[in-house]
Design an enzyme around this catalytic site. Structure first.
Site, PDB file in Angstrom:
ATOM      1  N   ARG A 131       0.850  -1.576   0.119  1.00 38.03           N
ATOM      2  CA  ARG A 131       0.261   0.025  -0.159  1.00 38.03           C
ATOM      3  C   ARG A 131       0.846   1.338  -0.043  1.00 38.03           C
ATOM      4  O   ARG A 131       0.348   2.800  -0.849  1.00 38.03           O
ATOM      5  CB  ARG A 131      -0.951   0.069   0.909  1.00 38.03           C
ATOM      6  CG  ARG A 131      -2.036   0.799   1.447  1.00 38.03           C
ATOM      7  CD  ARG A 131      -3.393   1.049   2.365  1.00 38.03           C
ATOM      8  NE  ARG A 131      -2.658   0.355   3.124  1.00 38.03           N
ATOM      9  CZ  ARG A 131      -2.057   0.809   4.544  1.00 38.03           C
ATOM     10  NH1 ARG A 131      -2.148   1.851   4.505  1.00 38.03           N
ATOM     11  NH2 ARG A 131      -2.134   0.693   5.373  1.00 38.03           N
ATOM     12  N   LYS A 147      -9.326   3.154 -19.247  1.00 39.45           N
ATOM     13  CA  LYS A 147      -9.579   4.205 -20.687  1.00 39.45           C
ATOM     14  C   LYS A 147      -8.274   4.386 -21.253  1.00 39.45           C
ATOM     15  O   LYS A 147      -7.422   2.555 -21.618  1.00 39.45           O
ATOM     16  CB  LYS A 147     -10.134   5.483 -20.969  1.00 39.45           C
ATOM     17  CG  LYS A 147     -11.394   6.068 -19.600  1.00 39.45           C
ATOM     18  CD  LYS A 147     -12.849   5.046 -19.754  1.00 39.45           C
ATOM     19  CE  LYS A 147     -13.308   5.140 -19.094  1.00 39.45           C
ATOM     20  NZ  LYS A 147     -13.738   5.266 -17.365  1.00 39.45           N
ATOM     21  N   ASP A 169      -8.869  16.800 -15.554  1.00 40.59           N
ATOM     22  CA  ASP A 169      -9.002  14.788 -16.354  1.00 40.59           C
ATOM     23  C   ASP A 169      -8.779  15.279 -17.877  1.00 40.59           C
ATOM     24  O   ASP A 169      -9.501  16.039 -18.608  1.00 40.59           O
ATOM     25  CB  ASP A 169     -10.442  15.346 -15.989  1.00 40.59           C
ATOM     26  CG  ASP A 169     -10.425  13.775 -16.351  1.00 40.59           C
ATOM     27  OD1 ASP A 169      -9.788  12.860 -16.970  1.00 40.59           O
ATOM     28  OD2 ASP A 169     -11.742  13.005 -15.249  1.00 40.59           O
ATOM     29  N   TYR A 227     -17.516  14.786 -15.340  1.00 40.70           N
ATOM     30  CA  TYR A 227     -18.081  13.290 -15.211  1.00 40.70           C
ATOM     31  C   TYR A 227     -19.114  12.883 -14.683  1.00 40.70           C
ATOM     32  O   TYR A 227     -18.222  13.688 -12.957  1.00 40.70           O
ATOM     33  CB  TYR A 227     -16.569  12.406 -15.505  1.00 40.70           C
ATOM     34  CG  TYR A 227     -16.462  10.989 -15.315  1.00 40.70           C
ATOM     35  CD1 TYR A 227     -17.883   9.984 -16.207  1.00 40.70           C
ATOM     36  CD2 TYR A 227     -16.504  10.617 -14.219  1.00 40.70           C
ATOM     37  CE1 TYR A 227     -17.804   8.685 -15.969  1.00 40.70           C
ATOM     38  CE2 TYR A 227     -16.916   9.402 -13.504  1.00 40.70           C
ATOM     39  CZ  TYR A 227     -17.238   8.446 -14.683  1.00 40.70           C
ATOM     40  OH  TYR A 227     -17.780   7.757 -14.132  1.00 40.70           O
TER      41      TYR A 227
HETATM   42  N1  PLP Z   1     -12.918  10.855 -15.541  1.00 37.62           N
HETATM   43  C1  PLP Z   1     -13.592  10.986 -17.069  1.00 37.62           C
HETATM   44  C2  PLP Z   1     -13.332  11.909 -17.901  1.00 37.62           C
HETATM   45  C3  PLP Z   1     -14.152   8.781 -17.241  1.00 37.62           C
HETATM   46  O1  PLP Z   1     -14.959   9.001 -18.087  1.00 37.62           O
HETATM   47  C4  PLP Z   1     -14.086   8.266 -16.230  1.00 37.62           C
HETATM   48  C5  PLP Z   1     -14.745   6.751 -16.319  1.00 37.62           C
HETATM   49  O2  PLP Z   1     -15.342   6.377 -17.388  1.00 37.62           O
HETATM   50  C6  PLP Z   1     -13.704   8.727 -14.419  1.00 37.62           C
HETATM   51  C7  PLP Z   1     -12.729   9.850 -14.996  1.00 37.62           C
HETATM   52  C8  PLP Z   1     -13.923   8.017 -14.038  1.00 37.62           C
HETATM   53  O3  PLP Z   1     -12.212   6.385 -13.654  1.00 37.62           O
HETATM   54  P1  PLP Z   1     -12.780   5.288 -13.495  1.00 37.62           P
HETATM   55  O4  PLP Z   1     -14.031   4.038 -13.357  1.00 37.62           O
HETATM   56  O5  PLP Z   1     -11.499   4.810 -13.665  1.00 37.62           O
HETATM   57  O6  PLP Z   1     -12.714   5.875 -11.658  1.00 37.62           O
END
Ligand code: PLP
Length: 397
Positions: A57, A208, A183, A110
């Site tokens: 961890r 992704k 992001d 998101y």
């Molecule tokens: N940011 C974006 C733009 C996303 O599309 C997503 C998930 O779809 C996330 C963050 C969250 O990521 P995670 O599902 O890996 O926690």
């Protein structure tokens, strides 16, 4: 060992010897903890006097190598892996905001982040305002000098692929004493590196494009060393460390990132152009199209392409959407994105499910809208499948 019995031997036999020369690719260190030679070594490693690992961890070799790799790609001083994109996002927010602070967040953020901003920030006594981050004047009006500590943006928004006024946001945020967190999941560092434009922290859902093959769930944060040290400590405390195997898979994914992003981008541009000229399609949202509101900005900030995402609205509403997805043969309905296969999702039923209908409509996410994640297949095959979907929608109409 010889004198030991089989049950003891079974536990201890075959202890790993450190190799004398380096392996061609990173080995997987699937260990929960590490062995110390003696108590002097315990002290030396804990105090940082001697490099060494302690417990998974606190960070393992695979997580650290992966985060270092992303930091290098993003041009960052440091980086740290996280158990998910959401763990990375929460860490970026919670380590830079405390009770009494204020955050400015892009309006079309998101859905998971939207929930954190509307539920977890207020619970911690942190105020937040959503703004149209493409509108520099709206950003200026929302930022409160001395009080706003984080301006939170997305490089390309979901599902309309809008691009924020990043450079203006950075300037205004820094003047006001805030940092800019972005992001950049939809872009990846192969196409866009926000730190080069003045952002302070970049977060990714590694699930992704960075992982890229639909087999990883992880996140990462990169930025200045002092910010990442705080993030790392928080991730360790909250048990949100990236697991070894996820990091190993993700680092393997990184090796083909640039190649994949190029193909994802070309396929999305071709699909957008096809859909824009096809009957039965009311609107296509992709920055490569001249009608997109940030078309010019995209050409400047994303000269190599905008990745594989696009969205489009069918003329026949929900009935057409249902017939369209039933007509597809290659493209599967998947509520994720950024993998090698082309996938489609229905935003009102997935990412925007938890957002009230009026707000959804305001954001431009309606019942006619589908989001496409173009994979790395031959572009013509993707277009043939889209054509099949459109024919099915037309027959239904
Ligand atoms: N940011 C974006 C733009 C996303 O599309 C997503 C998930 O779809 C996330 C963050 C969250 O990521 P995670 O599902 O890996 O926690």
């Amino acid at each position: 060992m010889n004198a030991r019995r089989i049950d003891t031997l079974a536990v201890h036999a075959g202890a790993l010897e450190a190799p004398v020369n380096a392996p061609v690719s990173p080995p997987l260190y699937q260990a929960s903890a590490y062995v110390f030679e003696d108590l002097d070594e315990v002290e030396a490693i804990y105090s940082g006097e001697k490099p060494g690992k302690i417990y998974w961890r606190y960070g393992g070799p695979n997580g650290e190598a992966f985060a270092r790799a992303v930091a290098e790609l993003e041009g960052a001083q440091d980086g740290v892996g996280a158990a998910s994109g959401m763990a990375a996002i929460c860490t970026a927010l919670f380590t830079n905001l405390r009770a009494g602070d204020h955050a400015v967040v892009t309006r079309d953020v998101y859905g998971g982040t939207h929930a954190v901003v509307t539920q977890d920030l207020p619970a911690r006594g942190i105020e937040a305002d959503f703004v149209d981050a493409c509108d520099a004047a709206a950003l200026a009006a929302a930022i409160r000098p001395g009080k706003t500590k984080v301006v939170y943006l997305e490089a390309l928004t979901n599902p309309l692929l809008r691009i924020p006024a990043l450079e203006e946001a950075v300037h205004m945020a820094h003047e006001a004493g805030a940092i800019v967190v972005i992001d950049a999941t939809f872009a990846s560092p192969a196409l866009f590196r926000p730190l080069e434009h003045g952002a302070d922290l970049v977060v990714h859902s590694v699930t992704k494009y960075l992982g890229g093959h639909g087999d990883v769930g992880a996140g990462v944060i990169v930025g200045a060393r002092a910010l990442i040290e705080r993030a790392r400590a928080y991730l360790v405390r909250t048990g949100s460390t990236i697991p070894h195997f996820e990091a190993w898979l993700a680092q393997r994914g990184l090796r083909t990132l640039a190649l994949r992003m190029e193909r994802h981008s070309r396929n999305a541009e071709a699909a957008a152009a096809f859909l824009a000229g096809a009957g039965g399609v009311a609107r296509v949202h992709h920055p490569s199209l001249p009608g997109h509101p940030q078309h010019e900005l995209a050409r400047r900030l994303f000269p190599e392409g905008c990745g594989g995402m696009l969205s489009f609205e069918l003329a026949g509403g929900r009935a057409a959407v249902e017939a369209f997805v039933r007509g597809l043969r290659l493209i599967a309905i998947v509520h994720s994105l950024g993998e090698t296969a082309t996938t489609i999702s229905y935003s009102v039923a997935s990412s925007h499910r938890g957002i009230p209908a009026a707000e959804r409509e305001f954001l431009g996410v309606n019942e006619s809208l589908l989001r496409l994640s173009c994979g790395i297949e031959r572009g013509d095959d993707i277009i043939d499948d889209l054509r099949r979907g459109l024919e099915a929608a037309r027959e239904k109409g």
